[in-house]
Design an enzyme around this catalytic site. Structure first.
Site, PDB file in Angstrom:
ATOM      1  CE  LYS A 221      -4.376  -1.698   1.832  1.00 32.30           C
ATOM      2  NZ  LYS A 221      -5.399  -1.619   2.904  1.00 32.30           N
ATOM      3  NE  ARG A 255      -7.986  -8.478   1.141  1.00 38.43           N
ATOM      4  CZ  ARG A 255      -7.743  -7.597   0.180  1.00 38.43           C
ATOM      5  NH1 ARG A 255      -6.814  -6.655   0.353  1.00 38.43           N
ATOM      6  NH2 ARG A 255      -8.418  -7.632  -0.961  1.00 38.43           N
TER       7      ARG A 255
END
Length: 274
Positions: A221, A255
């Protein structure tokens, strides 16, 4: 801590790894990478061999610039892939990344085991009711607004306190809807600035107050690549560092796009706990 997936009790005392398989053309890292049945199967097989406990499928990108997708289009993308994967890997536990109740229902009927909702029911008032009826584990994430507006909604009186209040209310709502297995996702990157993301990671253990499993999704991210002035493709090392910290702070599910590296982090930390 345990969750019930399709009648099987999954023990989360040893953290689990959730691999990401996007069925979208526009996700921030791997959008459009998998377009054919063989590509989906190959990537799923790779993640399973590397140690993925779950695979999370999303058909609607949640990045701020993502185009609108109808329920029909989302279902049309998802169901063939669910069918394909479960035909080839019948024991696979599939998580479905959706904020829509109808999509959740169709996916579980097709064989999915978990619903992963970025909006914790706020973008579809029927979501929690449907999940309760389906009797599947429910991942509820913290977010404000929607993916198009979330980055303008980053003002908090007290970041952790405000997120804990959000979860307290959402958990109560989920219990009213008879959802038995709840997993909390603090929502890294959603309605949070870069410094807020790191504050959240630093204080992750404060969410243990709910005595529910915590899922952490920071894979490649912007909180990593913007800090390091790199790109998503160069963010694996930073991802591994943060995943390791998350595990040390009590995360029960990671995740990730890169299963092998997450599994290795978990196994190394297990040795340090001896």
């Amino acid at each position: 801590m345990t969750i019930n997936c399709k009648g099987e009790i999954i023990d989360l005392s040893s953290p689990k790894i959730m691999g990401i398989l996007n069925v979208t053309p526009n996700s921030f890292f791997d959008g459009g990478k998998y377009k054919t049945d063989s590509a989906f199967l190959k990537q799923a097989e790779k993640m399973i061999k590397e140690g993925a406990d779950f695979i999370d499928i999303g058909a609607y990108s949640s990045k701020p610039s993502a185009d609108y997708l109808s329920e029909y289009e989302e279902i049309s993308r998802l169901i063939p892939v669910i069918d394909l994967l479960l035909r080839e890997f019948p024991k696979l536990y599939l998580s479905i990344d959706t904020f829509r109740a109808k999509v959740a229902k169709e996916s579980v009927v097709a064989g999915a085991a978990i619903i992963n909702d970025i909006a914790a029911g706020f973008l579809d008032e029927q979501m929690m009711k449907v999940v309760g009826e389906l009797r599947v584990p429910y991942i509820m994430m913290h977010m404000r607004g929607n993916p198009q507006t979330m980055q303008s909604l980053t003002s908090y009186e007290d970041l952790v306190k405000d997120i804990r209040s959000y979860f307290a209310e959402r958990i109560a709502k989920a219990r009213e809807c008879k959802i038995n297995d709840i997993i909390l996702d603090p929502g890294f990157g959603f309605a949070k600035t870069l410094p807020q993301n790191y504050e959240l990671m630093a204080k992750l253990e404060l969410f243990d107050v709910f005595e529910l499993p915590i899922l952490v999704g920071i894979s490649r991210k912007s909180m990593i690549y913007k800090l390091l002035e790199s790109s998503p493709s160069e963010a694996l090392n930073g991802t591994t560092v943060l995943n390791t910290i998350a595990l040390q702070k009590g995360a029960k599910i990671l995740r990730v796009h890169d299963v092998k590296e997450a599994v290795e982090s978990r196994e190394i930390l297990k040795q340090l706990a001896i």
